[in-house]
Design an enzyme around this catalytic site. Structure first.
Site, PDB file in Angstrom:
ATOM      1  N   SER A   1      -5.981   0.136  -0.222  1.00 58.83           N
ATOM      2  CA  SER A   1      -5.450  -0.071   1.125  1.00 58.83           C
ATOM      3  C   SER A   1      -6.429  -0.874   1.979  1.00 58.83           C
ATOM      4  O   SER A   1      -7.611  -0.985   1.654  1.00 58.83           O
ATOM      5  CB  SER A   1      -5.226   1.300   1.762  1.00 58.83           C
ATOM      6  OG  SER A   1      -4.872   1.160   3.114  1.00 58.83           O
TER       7      SER A   1
ATOM      8  N   GLY B   1      -1.206  -4.043  10.232  1.00 61.65           N
ATOM      9  CA  GLY B   1      -1.384  -5.483  10.019  1.00 61.65           C
ATOM     10  C   GLY B   1      -1.728  -5.877   8.598  1.00 61.65           C
ATOM     11  O   GLY B   1      -2.214  -6.991   8.369  1.00 61.65           O
TER      12      GLY B   1
ATOM     13  N   THR C   1       1.730   4.689   7.276  1.00 66.87           N
ATOM     14  CA  THR C   1       2.589   3.562   6.917  1.00 66.87           C
ATOM     15  C   THR C   1       3.616   3.875   5.852  1.00 66.87           C
ATOM     16  O   THR C   1       3.465   4.833   5.088  1.00 66.87           O
ATOM     17  CB  THR C   1       1.698   2.396   6.407  1.00 66.87           C
ATOM     18  OG1 THR C   1       2.486   1.225   6.281  1.00 66.87           O
ATOM     19  CG2 THR C   1       1.051   2.713   5.071  1.00 66.87           C
TER      20      THR C   1
ATOM     21  N   THR D   1       2.915  -1.041   9.727  1.00 66.48           N
ATOM     22  CA  THR D   1       2.169   0.203   9.642  1.00 66.48           C
ATOM     23  C   THR D   1       2.054   0.655  11.080  1.00 66.48           C
ATOM     24  O   THR D   1       2.484  -0.063  11.977  1.00 66.48           O
ATOM     25  CB  THR D   1       0.802  -0.112   9.011  1.00 66.48           C
ATOM     26  OG1 THR D   1       1.049  -0.496   7.668  1.00 66.48           O
ATOM     27  CG2 THR D   1      -0.168   1.031   9.039  1.00 66.48           C
TER      28      THR D   1
HETATM   29  O1  DON Z   1      -2.407   0.120   2.993  1.00 64.15           O
HETATM   30  C1  DON Z   1      -2.326  -1.052   3.306  1.00 64.15           C
HETATM   31  O2  DON Z   1      -3.263  -1.790   3.404  1.00 64.15           O
HETATM   32  C2  DON Z   1      -0.953  -1.598   3.623  1.00 64.15           C
HETATM   33  N1  DON Z   1       0.046  -0.832   2.956  1.00 64.15           N
HETATM   34  C3  DON Z   1      -0.776  -1.604   5.098  1.00 64.15           C
HETATM   35  C4  DON Z   1       0.522  -2.238   5.511  1.00 64.15           C
HETATM   36  C5  DON Z   1       0.549  -2.692   6.905  1.00 64.15           C
HETATM   37  O3  DON Z   1      -0.383  -2.563   7.648  1.00 64.15           O
HETATM   38  C6  DON Z   1       1.778  -3.374   7.338  1.00 64.15           C
HETATM   39  N2  DON Z   1       1.738  -3.606   8.755  1.00 64.15           N
HETATM   40  N3  DON Z   1       1.879  -4.494   9.416  1.00 64.15           N
END
Ligand code: DON
Length: 566
Positions: A449, A470, A397, A379
């Site tokens: 999310s 993250g 993201t 993200t």
């Molecule tokens: O919305 C969320 O919580 C996830 N789709 C976020 C994904 C994410 O942070 C991946 N990164 N490292």
């Protein structure tokens, strides 16, 4: 003998110099990267130097933080394709010059044809990979609609073309790949080819990418031109929209023109709460970020902090995280579909009850923690402050790295956000997060999310703008960076660069970054009964702190992230 030793010494010195010079070149080439600056008027930190420069240019042209955010969002879709996007979604927290905070939800939605069990076989078993890779993993994108909504409500420049043009040029003329980017693209090539057979694209090219190579995306430039001309309509309708729908139809995807026509971003009130003299504004559902952040702060409100990574402080934070994430799994989803007891979950009284069985001596077992009772890995984040006193904290993201790995016919990557739903109640998603009925798949619903863009005030004045990618670790990372500043009095860069740890209730382990904790703390935590496990880097934070010297703009040293301002 003395002469020989001296010669050896010089050879060693020259070699060290050579190594140091080259490794320095590695990290700084092809961009001059700043991790920690102080500016007086305005500044930005993002995950890519080109996006940061584009944002700063907009600020210098008289744009406000919203104008810069729009330009940065489109720029990242070009120069940071691993997470920057037009085929994904995100959340923004905005605070205006009068101190009013509001949030924008441009999260993806489940397509109208989505069904609760779409990732299960006849026996109810999860079909591996279906929610994470390929056309069925894709949620209806929200980013372009979100940017138009932000523009209409808050733009100062009131000139959409100026905001999108830099991204068009970046795609048309290319940008130089960093070493990290080249490596990442090369290691994902197989997946790109698997999901886009017969496609000729810079993502699938046979020659490996190298640091400094120009990455040119002509098709994406064309798509961005349509957006430049017609705003969100240029993406959801017309040639770009119908091409996406045709691609979906041809490859078994679910998104129809109806989905694209009916997508709307939503303005929502932030989750706002007090901690000592601070007021914290963060993201409400469908993100769990704001609620959990409030729970974590409430849990440590009366705690006497002992020091950064002290056993006592880590112990209470870990115990609070276990309880908050168990609540996440049970209570949280899209509040437009299912009521979430937000006021109760974020109240001090509720967290006092949740922490009443906390022992300063012993860790509780995750299996022994139930959700509370109430009546009734990519993200990207960027932080911006402008000359007018407004601020933007925005996390966006595609979900996983390069999302579903499906490249839309318009040259942009499509998300794999559907994996953030509970594919089956209790079945962990790619971040190991489990969810309940409240986060089951339903047409037009937004998936839960963890993204936690956050803006903080101190005694009513702007104090900090913070956020990170993250996955499940986002919320605990944001919390630690806040505690680093508020309780350990670290400057912004140190608060961001410092090592992080994470617990999410299930699995039972406390994860921490390699070489992050000293042996004394590790032993202390083990004695209390915690299971500890090292892992790769946690998050990539971008933060801004208001200090007497000016704005401290900091970019995470875990990547190519770059801070700039004036
Ligand atoms: O919305 C969320 O919580 C996830 N789709 C976020 C994904 C994410 O942070 C991946 N990164 N490292």
């Amino acid at each position: 003998m003395v002469k020989k030793n001296r010669t050896l010494f010089f050879i060693l010195l020259i070699s060290l110099h050579f190594i140091a010079f080259n490794s320095c070149k590695q990290t700084n080439n092809p961009y001059q990267i700043e991790k920690d600056i102080v500016v007086s008027k305005a500044g930005i930190s993002t995950a890519h130097p080109s996006a940061t420069s584009i944002g700063v240019d907009i600020l210098k042209k008289g744009g406000n933080s919203i104008d810069a955010a729009i330009a940065v969002q489109f720029a990242l879709a070009v120069c940071y394709p691993v997470a920057g996007n037009i085929g994904g979604g995100g959340f923004m927290v905005y605070r205006d010059e009068n101190g009013e905070a509001i949030t924008l939800d441009f999260r993806e939605k489940a397509p109208l044809l989505a069904t609760e069990k779409m990732y299960q076989d006849e026996k109810g078993e999860i079909i591996k990979g279906l929610s994470t890779e390929g056309i069925l993993a894709v949620g209806v994108p929200g980013s372009v609609a979100g940017m138009e909504a932000a523009f209409e409500k808050y733009s100062k420049l009131k000139n959409w073309e100026i905001l999108v043009q830099p991204a068009v040029e970046l795609a048309e003329n290319g940008f130089k790949l960093t070493a990290n980017q080249a490596k990442n693209l090369n290691s994902s090539k197989e997946k790109f080819i698997r999901n886009n057979p017969n496609l000729e694209s810079p993502f699938t090219q046979s020659t490996p990418h190298k640091e400094g190579d120009l990455f040119i995306q002509k098709e994406l430039a064309n798509t961005l031109r349509q957006i430049l001309k017609n705003k969100a309509k240029g993406f959801y309708s017309g040639e770009i929209g119908s091409t996406l729908v045709a691609q979906m139809k041809a490859s078994g995807g679910l998104i129809t023109q109806n989905d694209l026509d009916s997508y709307e971003s939503k303005w929502r009130n932030p989750i706002s709460f007090e901690y000592k003299d601070y007021t914290i504004h963060s993201m409400p559902p469908p993100s769990s970020g704001g609620i959990i952040l409030a729970q974590l702060f409430n849990a440590v409100d009366d705690h006497q902090f002992q020091g950064f990574h002290s056993t006592e402080d880590m112990h209470i934070i870990i115990e609070a995280e276990k309880r908050a994430y168990s609540d996440r799994a049970h209570f949280m989803g899209d509040a437009d579909f299912f009521p979430i007891p937000v006021d109760e979950l974020t109240s001090k009284e509720y967290m006092d009850i949740r922490m009443s069985n906390f022992s300063s001596e012993m860790a509780s077992l995750s299996d022994s923690i139930e959700h509370g009772t109430i009546e009734s890995e990519e993200t990207t984040h960027f932080s911006i402050v402008d000359e007018y006193g407004t601020a933007v904290s925005l996390t966006t993201t595609l979900n996983g790295a390069y999302g579903s790995k499906v490249i839309a016919d318009g040259g942009y990557l499509l998300n794999n956000e559907m994996d953030d739903f509970s594919s089956r109640v209790g079945f962990p998603n790619m971040y190991g997060l489990v969810g309940a009925e409240v986060n089951k798949i339903e047409p037009e619903k937004r998936m839960l999310s963890s993204m936690t863009p956050t803006i903080i005030e101190y005694k009513g004045e702007l104090f900090m703008v913070i956020g990170t990618p993250g996955g499940s670790t986002i919320i605990t990372s944001v919390f630690q960076a806040c505690i680093n500043v508020m309780e350990y009095e670290m400057p912004m860069a140190e608060a961001i660069h410092s090592c992080r740890f994470h617990h999410q209730w299930k699995p039972k382990e406390v994860f921490y970054e390699q070489d992050c904790l000293n042996n004394k703390v590790i032993e202390g935590l083990k004695e209390k009964g915690h299971d500890l496990k090292t892992r790769s880097a946690i998050g990539r934070m971008e933060g801004i702190l208001v200090t007497k010297k000016g704005y401290e703009i900091a970019a995470d040293n875990r990547g190519d992230d770059h801070a700039a301002g004036y």
